[in-house]
Design an enzyme around this catalytic site. Structure first.
Site, PDB file in Angstrom:
ATOM      1  N   GLU A 164       0.890  -1.117   0.053  1.00 53.33           N
ATOM      2  CA  GLU A 164      -0.077   0.061   0.108  1.00 53.33           C
ATOM      3  C   GLU A 164       0.706   1.205   0.016  1.00 53.33           C
ATOM      4  OE1 GLU A 164      -2.858  -0.150   3.050  1.00 53.33           O
ATOM      5  OE2 GLU A 164      -3.974  -1.741   2.328  1.00 53.33           O
ATOM      6  N   GLU A 351      -5.225  -8.972   0.986  1.00 51.47           N
ATOM      7  CA  GLU A 351      -5.998  -8.486   2.564  1.00 51.47           C
ATOM      8  C   GLU A 351      -7.538  -8.177   2.165  1.00 51.47           C
ATOM      9  OE1 GLU A 351      -4.511  -5.240   4.777  1.00 51.47           O
ATOM     10  OE2 GLU A 351      -2.413  -6.040   4.470  1.00 51.47           O
TER      11      GLU A 351
END
Ligand SMILES: CO[C@H](O)c1c[n+]2c([nH]1)[C@H](O)[C@@H](O)[C@H](O)[C@H]2CO
Length: 445
Positions: A164, A351
């Site tokens: 991220e 995720e």
């Protein structure tokens, strides 16, 4: 029965700073999260990752939980400051030895290690020289990748360079809500660019190993609350999604956002390096983003996405993080990726999960039915995306254990296993048993 394709990888995910603890053991150097969490007011209740789930010492018992779940893959991250305590320079063999033991144990269990090199714990020594706003950090990351590739390159089947980069840059350097706690739009853009360049520098290094190479991005379908908010929504989509997807998958920054930001810091060759071919794209999905154009004074035209504020529709259910529960957003997102990015490589959902108000009941169990419903809804939406032709190769539930939830500290529990932080006792929640059955069936009942 919603069966996933043959060979689909079922996993769970964690990250070093959130579970390991032992932040000063065996030569580990300080990270920006050690510094940030020690800063008064930075993290809820003043929580830090100093102990966390004590996983650095209890990893073998935690790996037995992986076997209990029956997962075929486990995503975890290496702590850069354990391997290079100063970020560059001297290698700490104890750090490499630790991760070598973990990888070998996973392989012995028949579980595929999926290794993230960077999940936010930048060595503080690098931040002291500007961190991700300093172009030199690109080379430091490339050297870190070389050290890891040499030590583990013959046995790690999948590498993820970054977790991220949007959060590392826009939250860490833009809003200041995460480490290193800088609130400056220009710094956020510089950090984002250097993170992407660091990814590009690491790909050829990791390509020299026997493993596949990818990157993980957090993506969220953006919706305007009213039609008048369409422009603001497009800018938020530009900041959260396209500012990373376009360079990684198309080798260019989005024109509308370059103009909006006045961005001019890419150097010759940067975009070609960033767009290095990927074996897979890691996607973290949690929720949709709803946007209403803010009438507030925007502190700086460059400040990322703050030209709009998020307005969550009242009617939608939410998790304890306040995020709306919108499983179909996962299908919508994946179909968009396939449509907008012809070069889309196979996808891994690296995720997906939720925090709810878990508690141990008088019978000694954690009956987390909300989490089961959340996971079931998202797996169903994932099956819809696969039926629509999106090439998804695996799913990693966030997370194996309750853990240090960054600025929320230990106040938000995402685990399939409940952690009693006073005793470090792990307790399988109802969702752990449910997920183990899904894994065994290779799909939803
Ligand atoms: C909007 O959610 C983000 O994509 C996101 C959510 N999460 C993440 N990214 C991080 O990768 C994890 O370290 C967090 O623990 C996890 C749960 O908050």
């Amino acid at each position: 029965m919603r069966a996933m394709p043959e060979g689909f990888r079922w996993g769970v995910a964690t990250a070093a700073y959130q579970i390991e603890g032992s932040v000063s053991a065996d030569g580990r150097g300080p990270s920006i999260w050690d510094t940030f969490s020690a800063t008064p007011g930075a993290v809820r209740h003043g929580d830090t990752g100093a102990i966390a789930c004590d996983h650095y010492r209890r990893w073998k018992q935690d790996f037995a939980l992986l076997s209990e779940l029956g997962v075929s893959a486990y995503r975890f991250s290496l702590a850069w400051p354990r391997i290079l305590p100063e970020g560059t320079g001297q290698v700490n063999q104890s750090g490499l030895d630790h991760y070598r033991r973990l990888v070998d144990d996973l392989l012995a269990r028949g579980i595929e290690p999926v290794v993230t090199l960077y999940h936010w714990d930048l060595p503080q020594a690098l931040q002291d020289r500007g961190g991700w706003t300093n172009r030199a950090t690109i080379d430091a990351f490339a050297r870190y990748a070389e050290v890891v590739a040499e030590a583990l390159g013959d046995r790690v089947p999948r590498w993820i360079t970054l977790n991220e980069p949007w959060v590392s840059s826009f939250v860490g350097y833009g809003s200041g809500r995460h480490a290193p706690g800088i609130a400056d739009g220009r710094s956020a853009l510089l950090a984002a660019h250097h993170l992407l360049c660091a990814h590009g520098a690491a790909v050829p290094v990791l390509r020299e190993t026997s493993g596949q190479v990818g990157v993980t991005v957090n993506l969220s379908p953006v919706r305007p609350v009213t039609p008048e908010d369409a422009d603001a929504a497009r800018r938020v989509d530009g900041c959260q999604n396209r500012w990373f997807l376009d360079p990684l998958l198309a080798g260019r920054y989005p024109e509308d956002m370059i103009e909006w930001y006045g961005f001019a810091d890419a150097e010759p060759g940067d975009l070609e390096s960033i767009a290095a071919p990927l074996d897979f794209l890691g996607v973290n999905y949690y929720t949709r983003t709803w946007v209403a154009s803010g009438d507030r004074d925007v502190p700086h035209p460059v400040h990322p996405s703050l030209d709009a504020h998020q307005v969550l529709p009242e009617k939608l259910p939410r998790t304890l993080m306040g995020w709306t529960i919108e499983p179909d957003g996962l299908r919508e997102l994946l179909v968009r990726l396939r449509t907008d990015y012809p070069g889309l490589p196979p996808v891994l959902i690296t995720e997906n999960g939720a925090a709810f108000d878990d508690y141990v009941d008088p019978e000694g169990g954690v009956d987390d039915e909300e989490r089961i419903a959340f996971l079931a809804g998202h797996l169903s939406a994932l099956a819809d995306a696969i039926d629509a032709g999106v090439d998804v190769r695996g799913y990693f539930c966030w997370s194996l254990l309750d853990n240090f939830e960054w600025a929320e500290g230990y106040g938000r529990r995402f685990g399939l296993y409940h952690v009693d932080y006073a005793t470090q006792h792990r307790l399988a929640k109802a969702s752990a048993r449910w997920y183990a059955d899904v894994v065994k069936r290779n799909g939803l009942p």
